[in-house]
Design a protein around this motif. Structure first.
Motif, PDB file in Angstrom:
ATOM      1  N   ALA A 147      -2.815  15.899  11.459  1.00 11.50           N
ATOM      2  CA  ALA A 147      -3.717  14.943  12.099  1.00 11.50           C
ATOM      3  C   ALA A 147      -3.079  14.371  13.363  1.00 11.50           C
ATOM      4  N   GLN A 148      -3.924  13.984  14.300  1.00 13.83           N
ATOM      5  CA  GLN A 148      -3.476  13.405  15.563  1.00 13.83           C
ATOM      6  C   GLN A 148      -2.871  12.016  15.370  1.00 13.83           C
ATOM      7  N   ARG A 151     -10.885   7.719  21.105  1.00 11.51           N
ATOM      8  CA  ARG A 151     -11.384   9.092  20.892  1.00 11.51           C
ATOM      9  C   ARG A 151     -10.420   9.940  20.073  1.00 11.51           C
ATOM     10  N   PHE A 152      -9.978   9.344  18.968  1.00 10.49           N
ATOM     11  CA  PHE A 152      -9.117  10.091  18.061  1.00 10.49           C
ATOM     12  C   PHE A 152      -9.852  11.344  17.595  1.00 10.49           C
ATOM     13  N   LYS A 153      -9.101  12.381  17.344  1.00 11.47           N
ATOM     14  CA  LYS A 153      -9.667  13.644  16.850  1.00 11.47           C
ATOM     15  C   LYS A 153      -9.544  13.762  15.328  1.00 11.47           C
ATOM     16  N   SER A 154      -8.521  13.114  14.746  1.00 10.12           N
ATOM     17  CA  SER A 154      -8.302  13.158  13.300  1.00 10.12           C
ATOM     18  C   SER A 154      -7.288  12.081  12.928  1.00 10.12           C
ATOM     19  N   TRP A 160      -1.940  -2.361  15.306  1.00 11.30           N
ATOM     20  CA  TRP A 160      -1.126  -2.042  16.472  1.00 11.30           C
ATOM     21  C   TRP A 160      -0.963  -0.533  16.553  1.00 11.30           C
ATOM     22  N   LEU A 161      -1.296   0.017  17.715  1.00  5.22           N
ATOM     23  CA  LEU A 161      -1.185   1.453  17.967  1.00  5.22           C
ATOM     24  C   LEU A 161       0.135   1.744  18.658  1.00  5.22           C
ATOM     25  N   TRP A 162       0.863   2.724  18.130  1.00  9.76           N
ATOM     26  CA  TRP A 162       2.146   3.113  18.694  1.00  9.76           C
ATOM     27  C   TRP A 162       2.109   4.594  19.035  1.00  9.76           C
ATOM     28  N   GLY A 163       2.675   4.960  20.167  1.00  5.27           N
ATOM     29  CA  GLY A 163       2.778   6.360  20.560  1.00  5.27           C
ATOM     30  C   GLY A 163       1.976   6.644  21.811  1.00  5.27           C
ATOM     31  N   GLU A 164       2.163   7.815  22.337  1.00  2.00           N
ATOM     32  CA  GLU A 164       1.517   8.220  23.582  1.00  2.00           C
ATOM     33  C   GLU A 164       0.291   9.088  23.298  1.00  2.00           C
ATOM     34  N   PRO A 165      -0.791   8.879  24.056  1.00  2.00           N
ATOM     35  CA  PRO A 165      -1.959   9.756  23.903  1.00  2.00           C
ATOM     36  C   PRO A 165      -1.561  11.217  24.108  1.00  2.00           C
ATOM     37  N   GLY A 166      -2.157  12.086  23.336  1.00  2.00           N
ATOM     38  CA  GLY A 166      -1.834  13.507  23.418  1.00  2.00           C
ATOM     39  C   GLY A 166      -0.689  13.912  22.514  1.00  2.00           C
TER      40      GLY A 166
END
Length: 162
Positions: free
Chosen positions: A14-15, A109-112, A61-67
């Motif tokens: 998962a993403q 726009r999460f994919k999973s 809280w969201l952590w990490g880089e898109p992609g």
């Protein structure tokens, strides 16, 4: 689309991975410990964020880089005075977190996504009740959401669509 799966969450394709934490959590137990070991910067960044934002249960809280792999930290409970103990999540905060996660998934726009049975298990909430909250708040997402109902170390789960 919610899917109950069995396997090792750390092997998920998962993403986004989702975990439950307390305010200023040292991340020394369960999934948090595994994520801490794999991503040491996560804990330091979370501590810095907590110091700046003064979060309360119900926030995330969201952590990490898109992609790349991202981690959503659901603030489901207040900190305990003894960091070796873990307070039980608050059901209202848990439901707010799921609602906020729905909005975040749409906005980013999460994919999973993949997560454990947040609030159930060691915290003692009835899985059927927690699953009902997930269905209510996340069930209409058009992306696969994998709920790891049984942790099987080293075993890749069947994640439909990935």
């Amino acid at each position: 689309m919610l899917y109950e799966v069995e396997g090792d969450l750390m092997l998920s394709r998962a993403q986004v991975l989702v975990q439950s934490v307390s305010v200023a959590d040292p991340m020394i137990r369960g999934l948090a410990r595994k994520l801490h070991n794999k991503f040491p910067a996560l804990v330091d960044d979370f501590a810095d964020w907590c110091e700046q934002e003064k979060p309360e249960p119900g926030m995330l809280w969201l952590w990490g880089e898109p992609g790349q792999l991202q981690i959503v930290n659901l603030i489901t409970h207040a900190a305990d005075t003894d960091p070796r103990r873990q307070r039980r999540p608050d059901k209202i905060a848990l439901n707010r977190c799921f609602r906020a996660l729905n909005r975040l998934a749409l906005d980013e726009r999460f994919k999973s996504m993949a997560m454990p049975t947040i609030g159930a298990g060691e915290y003692g909430f009835d899985w059927a009740e927690v699953r009902g909250m997930m269905d209510s708040q996340l069930g209409e997402l058009l992306i696969p959401v994998f709920i790891y109902v049984q942790e099987l170390d080293g075993q890749l789960a069947h994640e439909p669509g990935l």
